[in-house]
Design a protein around this motif. Structure first.
Motif, PDB file in Angstrom:
ATOM      1  N   GLN A  68       1.012  -1.201  -0.041  1.00 46.47           N
ATOM      2  CA  GLN A  68      -0.132   0.055  -0.116  1.00 46.47           C
ATOM      3  C   GLN A  68       0.931   1.190   0.100  1.00 46.47           C
ATOM      4  N   LYS A  69       1.222   1.739  -1.092  1.00 47.82           N
ATOM      5  CA  LYS A  69       2.217   2.770  -1.401  1.00 47.82           C
ATOM      6  C   LYS A  69       1.628   4.227  -1.092  1.00 47.82           C
ATOM      7  N   ALA A  70       0.080   4.398  -0.699  1.00 46.68           N
ATOM      8  CA  ALA A  70      -0.186   5.788  -0.573  1.00 46.68           C
ATOM      9  C   ALA A  70       0.350   6.504   0.456  1.00 46.68           C
ATOM     10  N   LEU A  71       1.085   7.746   0.552  1.00 47.77           N
ATOM     11  CA  LEU A  71       1.474   8.391   1.757  1.00 47.77           C
ATOM     12  C   LEU A  71       0.307   8.685   2.702  1.00 47.77           C
ATOM     13  N   ILE A  72       0.421   8.237   3.763  1.00 48.40           N
ATOM     14  CA  ILE A  72      -0.527   8.470   4.818  1.00 48.40           C
ATOM     15  C   ILE A  72       0.183   9.537   5.974  1.00 48.40           C
ATOM     16  N   THR A  73      -0.198  10.838   5.540  1.00 49.36           N
ATOM     17  CA  THR A  73       0.327  11.711   6.653  1.00 49.36           C
ATOM     18  C   THR A  73      -0.818  12.959   7.051  1.00 49.36           C
ATOM     19  N   GLY A  74      -0.816  13.590   8.292  1.00 49.09           N
ATOM     20  CA  GLY A  74      -1.415  14.631   8.529  1.00 49.09           C
ATOM     21  C   GLY A  74      -0.604  15.719   8.215  1.00 49.09           C
ATOM     22  N   HIS A  75      -1.210  17.082   8.425  1.00 47.39           N
ATOM     23  CA  HIS A  75      -0.279  18.394   8.361  1.00 47.39           C
ATOM     24  C   HIS A  75      -0.252  18.893   9.536  1.00 47.39           C
ATOM     25  N   MET A  76       0.852  19.300  10.110  1.00 42.11           N
ATOM     26  CA  MET A  76       0.926  20.133  11.269  1.00 42.11           C
ATOM     27  C   MET A  76       1.163  21.740  10.850  1.00 42.11           C
ATOM     28  N   PRO A  77       0.070  22.450  10.831  1.00 41.74           N
ATOM     29  CA  PRO A  77       0.211  23.874  10.324  1.00 41.74           C
ATOM     30  C   PRO A  77       0.796  24.826  11.375  1.00 41.74           C
ATOM     31  N   GLU A  78       1.240  25.889  10.856  1.00 45.48           N
ATOM     32  CA  GLU A  78       1.972  26.793  11.848  1.00 45.48           C
ATOM     33  C   GLU A  78       1.004  27.726  12.453  1.00 45.48           C
ATOM     34  N   ASP A  79       1.431  27.980  13.591  1.00 46.80           N
ATOM     35  CA  ASP A  79       0.354  28.812  14.558  1.00 46.80           C
ATOM     36  C   ASP A  79       0.875  30.363  14.431  1.00 46.80           C
ATOM     37  N   LYS A  80       0.238  31.119  13.840  1.00 44.03           N
ATOM     38  CA  LYS A  80       0.705  32.591  13.501  1.00 44.03           C
ATOM     39  C   LYS A  80       0.463  33.474  14.605  1.00 44.03           C
ATOM     40  N   ILE A  81      -0.486  32.926  15.762  1.00 49.06           N
ATOM     41  CA  ILE A  81      -0.699  33.754  16.794  1.00 49.06           C
ATOM     42  C   ILE A  81      -0.067  33.524  18.188  1.00 49.06           C
ATOM     43  N   ASN A  82       0.325  32.291  18.290  1.00 53.12           N
ATOM     44  CA  ASN A  82       1.181  31.898  19.293  1.00 53.12           C
ATOM     45  C   ASN A  82       2.430  31.377  18.812  1.00 53.12           C
ATOM     46  N   SER A  83       3.212  32.459  18.437  1.00 57.27           N
ATOM     47  CA  SER A  83       4.564  32.132  17.487  1.00 57.27           C
ATOM     48  C   SER A  83       5.310  31.410  18.590  1.00 57.27           C
ATOM     49  N   ASP A  84       5.650  31.923  19.712  1.00 57.80           N
ATOM     50  CA  ASP A  84       6.461  31.141  20.460  1.00 57.80           C
ATOM     51  C   ASP A  84       6.443  29.708  20.725  1.00 57.80           C
ATOM     52  N   LEU A  85       5.292  29.248  20.621  1.00 56.77           N
ATOM     53  CA  LEU A  85       4.907  27.716  20.937  1.00 56.77           C
ATOM     54  C   LEU A  85       4.401  27.247  19.231  1.00 56.77           C
ATOM     55  N   CYS A  86       4.719  27.922  18.199  1.00 58.01           N
ATOM     56  CA  CYS A  86       4.335  27.349  16.850  1.00 58.01           C
ATOM     57  C   CYS A  86       4.846  26.012  16.643  1.00 58.01           C
ATOM     58  N   PRO A  87       4.299  25.039  16.518  1.00 64.04           N
ATOM     59  CA  PRO A  87       4.761  23.652  16.298  1.00 64.04           C
ATOM     60  C   PRO A  87       5.647  23.451  15.241  1.00 64.04           C
ATOM     61  N   VAL A  88       5.386  24.367  13.905  1.00 60.93           N
ATOM     62  CA  VAL A  88       6.275  24.273  12.805  1.00 60.93           C
ATOM     63  C   VAL A  88       7.626  25.119  13.136  1.00 60.93           C
ATOM     64  N   ARG A  89       7.482  26.210  14.001  1.00 54.69           N
ATOM     65  CA  ARG A  89       8.762  26.782  14.248  1.00 54.69           C
ATOM     66  C   ARG A  89       9.605  26.122  15.155  1.00 54.69           C
ATOM     67  N   LEU A  90       9.044  25.398  15.896  1.00 56.37           N
ATOM     68  CA  LEU A  90       9.796  24.541  16.842  1.00 56.37           C
ATOM     69  C   LEU A  90      10.439  23.561  16.382  1.00 56.37           C
ATOM     70  N   TYR A  91       9.820  22.805  15.125  1.00 56.34           N
ATOM     71  CA  TYR A  91      10.489  21.753  14.484  1.00 56.34           C
ATOM     72  C   TYR A  91      11.200  22.128  13.333  1.00 56.34           C
ATOM     73  N   GLU A  92      11.038  23.271  12.649  1.00 59.35           N
ATOM     74  CA  GLU A  92      11.542  23.828  11.367  1.00 59.35           C
ATOM     75  C   GLU A  92      13.008  23.514  11.479  1.00 59.35           C
ATOM     76  N   LEU A  93      13.520  22.922  10.078  1.00 60.29           N
ATOM     77  CA  LEU A  93      14.966  22.875   9.848  1.00 60.29           C
ATOM     78  C   LEU A  93      15.513  24.077   9.880  1.00 60.29           C
ATOM     79  N   HIS A  94      16.700  24.085  10.818  1.00 59.11           N
ATOM     80  CA  HIS A  94      17.638  25.318  11.020  1.00 59.11           C
ATOM     81  C   HIS A  94      16.917  26.436  11.766  1.00 59.11           C
ATOM     82  N   THR A  95      15.980  26.026  12.575  1.00 59.53           N
ATOM     83  CA  THR A  95      15.452  26.999  13.541  1.00 59.53           C
ATOM     84  C   THR A  95      15.515  26.523  14.940  1.00 59.53           C
TER      85      THR A  95
END
Length: 231
Positions: A68-95
């Motif tokens: 079953q080759k279909a990619l199973i994934t959710g999306h973790m979008p950035e939080d533009k309001i609570n930027s200090d705890l934004c899940p994308v910012r905390l994970y993001e490469l080189h950040t």
């Protein structure tokens, strides 16, 4: 807001990023976490410019077989309001998180260094976390915080797919595209329907018979069930 989830320390940042990954992607309790690498997740961008984290590599799991080759994934979008705890910012490469990992090790989950300074290039040891350590993530966190009871990693998955969050407004096929469940019957175990909702559905059938329009469904009043996790 616990100190054990602060992004300003190696262990706190590790805990917060792992909690975000488990919740947004509705991961099974021990779903190959020890095999995740720095390239398992990547950063994408929506047409409006909003960034998100997505799973870029398939893993062979109980619910996702090789054929079953279909990619199973959710999306973790950035939080533009609570930027200090934004899940994308905390994970993001080189950040933040990925840039602080030990460059000599390709694993995504590494042990925090015992001694560090905030400005150090690396906060983590050249020592990846093993399956047993990752399996006890929420159990240990529950005891440290402490939470009202000791929870398991599976509790996070249940919270995500149940009527607490996704089950309150998304269809089973939509949820399965995120969680990786291969059948609606296995996903249905997490869904609980209240008597009020059953009454509304019964009324919908009655109204159809007599040709009346249905009233809008009331918000779900269901709650996640008490469960025993299989680790």
């Amino acid at each position: 807001m616990s100190v054990y989830l602060t992004p300003n320390t190696p262990s706190g940042l590790l805990n917060r990023v792992q909690m975000n990954i488990r919740l947004f992607f509705c991961r099974r309790a021990n779903e190959n976490f020890d095999q995740m690498t720095k390239s398992t997740f990547q950063i994408g961008k929506y047409p409006d410019g909003t960034r998100y984290v997505y799973k870029s590599e398939d893993e062979l799991t109980k619910n996702h077989q090789e054929k079953q080759k279909a990619l199973i994934t959710g999306h973790m979008p950035e939080d533009k309001i609570n930027s200090d705890l934004c899940p994308v910012r905390l994970y993001e490469l080189h950040t933040v998180y990925t840039s602080k990992l030990n460059p000599s090790n390709n694993r995504l989950w590494q042990y925090p260094r015992d001694a560090y300074q905030y400005g150090d290039e690396s906060w983590y040891q050249n020592r990846p976390m093993g399956r047993d350590k990752l399996a006890s993530f929420l159990k240990c966190l529950s005891q440290k915080v402490p939470l009202s009871q000791v929870y398991t990693n599976h509790s996070i998955r249940v919270t995500g797919v149940s009527t607490c969050i996704l089950g309150q407004g998304f269809s089973m096929p939509q949820i399965m595209a995120v969680s990786g469940h291969r059948s609606t019957s296995s996903l249905a175990l997490y869904q609980r329907v209240s008597d009020t909702e059953k009454q509304q559905m019964g009324n919908a059938i009655s109204n159809k018979i007599i040709g009346q329009e249905n009233l809008p469904m009331l918000p779900s009043t269901s709650h996640t069930i008490t469960h025993t996790a299989i680790l």
